[in-house]
Each structure stands twice: as C-alpha cells, then as structure tokens.
Design an enzyme around this catalytic site. Structure first.
Site, PDB file in Angstrom:
ATOM      1  N   GLN A  95       0.829  -1.192   0.000  1.00 15.16           N
ATOM      2  CA  GLN A  95       0.000   0.000   0.000  1.00 15.16           C
ATOM      3  C   GLN A  95       0.872   1.253   0.000  1.00 15.16           C
ATOM      4  OE1 GLN A  95      -3.286  -1.180   2.509  1.00 15.16           O
ATOM      5  NE2 GLN A  95      -4.005   0.917   2.612  1.00 15.16           N
ATOM      6  N   SER A 141       3.316  -6.531   2.760  1.00 10.70           N
ATOM      7  CA  SER A 141       2.028  -6.300   3.412  1.00 10.70           C
ATOM      8  C   SER A 141       0.892  -6.852   2.553  1.00 10.70           C
ATOM      9  CB  SER A 141       1.857  -4.808   3.719  1.00 10.70           C
ATOM     10  OG  SER A 141       0.716  -4.589   4.523  1.00 10.70           O
ATOM     11  N   LEU A 142       0.022  -6.008   1.994  1.00 14.07           N
ATOM     12  CA  LEU A 142      -1.082  -6.531   1.183  1.00 14.07           C
ATOM     13  C   LEU A 142      -0.546  -7.331  -0.006  1.00 14.07           C
ATOM     14  CD1 LEU A 142      -2.361  -5.400  -1.792  1.00 14.07           C
ATOM     15  CD2 LEU A 142      -2.168  -3.265  -0.566  1.00 14.07           C
ATOM     16  N   HIS A 176       0.382  -2.731  10.673  1.00 17.40           N
ATOM     17  CA  HIS A 176       1.424  -3.580  11.260  1.00 17.40           C
ATOM     18  C   HIS A 176       1.817  -3.139  12.672  1.00 17.40           C
ATOM     19  CE1 HIS A 176       1.673  -5.739   7.523  1.00 17.40           C
ATOM     20  NE2 HIS A 176       1.654  -4.569   6.913  1.00 17.40           N
ATOM     21  N   GLN A 196       0.192 -11.139  10.641  1.00 15.84           N
ATOM     22  CA  GLN A 196       0.925 -10.210   9.767  1.00 15.84           C
ATOM     23  C   GLN A 196       0.493  -8.762   9.957  1.00 15.84           C
ATOM     24  OE1 GLN A 196      -0.191  -8.661   6.417  1.00 15.84           O
ATOM     25  NE2 GLN A 196       1.292  -9.486   4.963  1.00 15.84           N
ATOM     26  N   ARG A 202      -9.793  -8.276   4.166  1.00 16.44           N
ATOM     27  CA  ARG A 202      -8.651  -7.711   4.892  1.00 16.44           C
ATOM     28  C   ARG A 202      -8.660  -6.189   4.798  1.00 16.44           C
ATOM     29  NH1 ARG A 202      -3.246  -6.175   3.787  1.00 16.44           N
ATOM     30  NH2 ARG A 202      -1.661  -6.958   5.243  1.00 16.44           N
TER      31      ARG A 202
END
Length: 305
Positions: free
Chosen positions: A11, A90-91, A195, A243, A115
């Site tokens: 992102q 991440s994503l 996170h 995560q 998510r």
C-alpha cells in the site's frame, strides 16, 4: 544458475490509471481484472479511473492493488517468465499467496477485500499515521520511537529506512526527534497505522475469516512478512492473521532470498518502491518492474536476453 523472484507491491504505491495498459496489452492480465470485477464490480474501473483520494481508502486500495499486481505477474507468465521465489509487502503478500496457488485467485481476492475492510475499520477507530524514517539505522529509530506514546517501528525496509506507525498526536514530536538525530521522517500515503497494535481488531477478524479456509502447497517458495522465511505447511492461518499486527521484515526477506540464490527481482504492480529498497539492501542484484506495457516489454527483453 540465475534465479528470479517476483515481489508484490504494498500500500502506498497506488496511482490513478494503474493497470489500464496491462489490461489492454495482455489477455492474461485482462482475465485477472475480469475475475476481480465478477466478485467486486467496478474494481478495474476504480484502478483505471479512480481519483488519488478514492484509491487511498484502504478498503479500495487493497483489492485494487491485488488486481494490478496479479495481472502483472500473470502477464509475465504469459510471456514465459516464471519465478523461483515470491514475496509480497504487506497486502502484496496476499497477492503473492493467490498467485502462488495455496488458495485460488477467487478466494485470494475475497480475502484481500475482507482484509482491506477490516484494516479500514481498525484505522477509523484511532487517529493514526505512518512515516518513513530515512538516514537513520533501525536501532536508532527503535530508540526514538520508544520515547513517544504508542509509536512503533513497523516496516524494516532497508539499512537506512524504517517505517513507523503511531498516534497522530505523537507524530509531530517524533518527527522533530528524528530530525534532531540527523534523519528525515516522510509521511506515507496510507490511511492507518498498519502492522502495529492498532490493528488488533483486524487481526482478530482475519483469524475468523481464515479459520475455515483450506491452504495447499505454494507452487513457488513464498516468504512470510512475519518470519522472513518461506511458509511451511500449516502456517498460513496463523501468520496471515499475525501479519497485520507484526512488523514487515522486508530487508531480511530480501537478504534471505539472495542467500537462496535469487539475483533478479521483478516488482509486479504500481511504482518502483520495492526495487528501490532492494537496491539499497544489495546493489549487486538486478531489479526490474512491471506496471504498464512498456515496463512489461522491457522486463521480458531483459530476462530473455
């Protein structure tokens, strides 16, 4: 023998118009967008025509980025280029997961939609922000973050870049402390403190989403953001839920991939954020990216040369 890794963007790399040229020049990429549209109508048009503000909303960013990233990766496979290893930031890890086969593209896309909404909801519950700290080693960033209320190092990106997330009320003081220490703190184009412990509700929601899912074996080694090691059987539910509240160990992931023989990294998705970070981690490896027709053509030529 040369090994290739596909790395999937995170992102912040989103941009208006992303993916449009891939849709137009690759049948494999078009098929990905069509599938995403069948599950979440309007995804491709949001990628191609959405405003900067619209694309920055997490519930939009994550499914939109997934579509572009997987489309770029499938366009490479269509051209005969396959990876030896995968990682996503991440994503991007969800995109890599769906591409690598433990779950179907359909289930991966549904997962990233859920998510994104869970993380958006968690973001809405607190006034938070993220900044990239450059020109300071991770240890110094950790020390400075510890001096402020609820500021956390959350992305270990390179030897000289660590991203922190925290309360907006704490960020001005933290940025001033970074500057005084000789670093710079650059605000990120994201809508939450990802996170970090602020994502606890999203992690709990993901646990419930992931519990009934069945995961197969990846077609390629897939590195986890949490452990910086390839996933092993039985780890998917636990690591994918953890995560969102755990730091992304990007530098260690890249170092571990290089140690496993990877010498060419291809970033799939908008921008060149990951290729830039990889170059700072190890300047000896080759970095390429695929985000549009020209970068796809260039990457195919470079790999097949």
């Amino acid at each position: 023998m040369s090994k290739i890794a596909f790395v999937f963007s995170g992102q912040g790399a989103q941009a208006p118009g992303m993916g449009k040229e891939l849709y137009e020049c690759s049948a494999a990429a078009k098929a990905v967008f069509d599938l995403c549209d069948s599950i979440r109508p309007g995804t491709s048009q949001q990628c191609f025509n959405g405003t900067k503000e619209e694309l920055t909303v997490t519930a939009n960013t994550q499914p939109d980025m997934f579509a572009v990233e997987v489309a770029a990766a499938k366009a490479l496979v269509e051209a005969g280029i396959v990876p030896d290893a995968l990682a996503g930031f991440s994503l991007g890890e969800i995109s890599a997961l769906a591409f690598s086969g433990p779950v179907s593209l359909e289930d991966g896309f549904r997962l990233v939609c859920q998510r994104g909404q869970l993380m958006q909801d968690a973001s809405n519950a607190v006034d938070s922000a993220m900044v990239a700290v450059v020109k300071l080693p991770p240890e110094k960033v950790e020390e400075l973050a510890g001096q402020f209320d609820q500021v956390y190092p959350v992305n270990y990106n390179s030897p000289a870049q660590t991203v922190c997330a925290g309360l907006s009320a704490s960020m001005e003081g933290f940025k001033a402390a970074v500057k005084e220490a000789g670093g710079r703190a650059l605000p990120l184009k994201v809508s939450g403190a990802f996170h970090s412990p602020f994502m606890a509700s999203a992690a709990e929601g993901l646990k419930q989403v992931l519990a009934p899912m069945t995961f197969g074996t990846p077609d390629y080694p897939l590195y986890s953001n949490v452990t910086a090691l390839p996933y092993e059987e039985g780890q998917f539910q636990d690591l994918l839920s953890r995560q969102v509240v755990s730091p992304v160990r990007w530098q260690t992931i890249v170092e571990n991939m290089i140690a496993a023989g990877v010498d060419t990294f291809i970033e799939v998705g908008p921008g060149k954020t990951l290729t830039g970070l990889i170059g700072k981690i190890n300047s000896d490896v080759k970095t390429l990216n695929v985000e549009d027709a020209e970068s796809l053509r260039h990457t195919i030529e470079e790999v097949k040369a």
